[in-house]
Design a protein around this motif. Sequence first.
Motif, PDB file in Angstrom:
ATOM      1  N   LYS A   1       0.735  -1.221  -0.069  1.00 34.86           N
ATOM      2  CA  LYS A   1       0.044  -0.140  -0.031  1.00 34.86           C
ATOM      3  C   LYS A   1       0.921   1.193   0.111  1.00 34.86           C
ATOM      4  CE  LYS A   1      -3.658  -2.439   2.558  1.00 34.86           C
ATOM      5  NZ  LYS A   1      -4.622  -2.187   3.808  1.00 34.86           N
ATOM      6  N   ASP A   2       0.360   2.206  -0.343  1.00 32.88           N
ATOM      7  CA  ASP A   2       1.040   3.537  -0.348  1.00 32.88           C
ATOM      8  C   ASP A   2       1.288   3.894   1.277  1.00 32.88           C
ATOM      9  OD1 ASP A   2       0.769   4.083  -3.161  1.00 32.88           O
ATOM     10  OD2 ASP A   2      -0.947   5.190  -2.903  1.00 32.88           O
ATOM     11  N   ILE A   3       2.383   4.427   1.329  1.00 34.83           N
ATOM     12  CA  ILE A   3       2.852   4.865   2.905  1.00 34.83           C
ATOM     13  C   ILE A   3       1.900   5.898   3.505  1.00 34.83           C
ATOM     14  CG2 ILE A   3       4.773   5.937   4.282  1.00 34.83           C
ATOM     15  CD1 ILE A   3       6.726   4.876   2.238  1.00 34.83           C
ATOM     16  N   LYS A   4       1.440   6.730   2.793  1.00 32.28           N
ATOM     17  CA  LYS A   4       0.483   7.759   3.215  1.00 32.28           C
ATOM     18  C   LYS A   4      -0.931   7.402   3.428  1.00 32.28           C
ATOM     19  CE  LYS A   4      -0.768   9.001  -1.448  1.00 32.28           C
ATOM     20  NZ  LYS A   4      -1.054  10.123  -2.566  1.00 32.28           N
ATOM     21  N   GLU A   5      -1.182   6.028   3.068  1.00 37.05           N
ATOM     22  CA  GLU A   5      -2.320   5.511   3.285  1.00 37.05           C
ATOM     23  C   GLU A   5      -2.321   4.672   4.735  1.00 37.05           C
ATOM     24  OE1 GLU A   5      -5.379   1.688   1.862  1.00 37.05           O
ATOM     25  OE2 GLU A   5      -3.654   2.437   0.330  1.00 37.05           O
ATOM     26  N   VAL A   6      -1.193   4.007   5.074  1.00 32.89           N
ATOM     27  CA  VAL A   6      -0.911   3.234   6.200  1.00 32.89           C
ATOM     28  C   VAL A   6      -0.660   4.405   7.221  1.00 32.89           C
ATOM     29  CG1 VAL A   6      -0.037   1.308   7.305  1.00 32.89           C
ATOM     30  CG2 VAL A   6      -0.574   1.113   4.958  1.00 32.89           C
TER      31      VAL A   6
END
Length: 436
Positions: A133-138
């Motif tokens: 997943k995108d880092i900004k999502e997690v």
Amino acid sequence: MKLLLQTLCICLALGLVTPHHGGEHLQADDPAPPDAPVAIDRCDGMEMDAVALDMDGIPYFFKDGWFFKGFHGKAQMAKDSYLELKDHQHLGHVDAAFRLHQPDHPEHDHMFVFLDDKVFVYENHTLEPGYPKDIKEVFPGIPDHLDAAVECTEEDCKADLIIFFKGDDIYHFNVKDKTVDEKEFSSMPNCTSAFHWLGHYYCFHGHQFSKFDPMTGEVHGKYPKDARSYFMRCPKFADDADHAERERCSHVHLDAATSDDAGNVYAFRSHHFLYMEGEKMHSDTIESAFKELHSEVDAVFSYEGHMHMIKDNEVFVYKIGEPHTHLEGYPKSLKEEFGLDGPVDAAFICQDHHIAHVIKGQTLYEVDMKATPRVPIKDGPFTLFKYVDAAMCGPDGVKIIVGNHFYHFESLMVMMTAKHVPEQKRVSTELFGCDH
């Protein structure tokens, strides 16, 4: 730090590996195929890309397309372990990694691996569904292309945090409410990897490291220090290095330990040994003091002014003194001396006794040193520990050394009848008085 790391291995489980006397319990190095690229050598000094623990607490050091298991052992090609990341080769090398150790969290004991703008989460060998997943999502509020990451427990940071490093920027990410608090760690160098180990927090920069306060970034003590001296099992060091301090404070497990009749303690690790006379500690190479051994012993115990040193299937005996004198006729086979086949894991004999206690796997043997011939008697299973690195007996009882810790039993009888292991203590701090 721009080369490809295609995979991650977190498959070494502490209870499934072979104890170190049969092949190093933090090391399971398979022979490289003939056409394999030349492996990198961590003892040359290098800037690691990431450091993290697996679910069993074994450290992994990542560099380019390779990884190292534990504090010693050769590099292994990362691409041979996890195939899922092959689809993401364009992302480059691993930037950061950490293990989340929070029993109430759904991803407890999972490994988080960061590549560019993506995060991968593994449980054992398996990539969790939905990842990467995108880092900004997690981790909302955390930037891409990180330099390092480390978990900080509520005990140390007043909340369950992940500390992220990118250049001079430090981010405290609260795992529960997903808030971010930016910090300034002005007294600490920029970290290329970070590591939480035995209650302390370490910043690695180049082949050096500094111990730091995770809340303030303050560095106390004589830092930086060479990581090869404390987190790696390297045979050669600089001539001006403090060898005694290195051996006292190294986190690499001991191979053997004993105390002589005068109460002097000897501890052996790889090519070096540490000996303590009264309150004074010294260090030397095994080659210089026990030249017939060269390096690396499996077990050592002292009896009637002599040091019995077991290496593979041989026994060496030295008269303790300055210098130590190798007895004529040795080495002899372990079978001839003690009636056992090697290798063994540890051996000890208590003061004023003549029974040697030998630990081999999860079996304890007794050998009467006054008997002729010496015949091992199986004293029964020794199942308190999955493996043992070293053991020693003194006036205060028996110490069983496992990895970076030791367990103190008040007497041999207490150890033999114990149903549970005693409190875990650290070798470097509580046995040798080091500050980390």
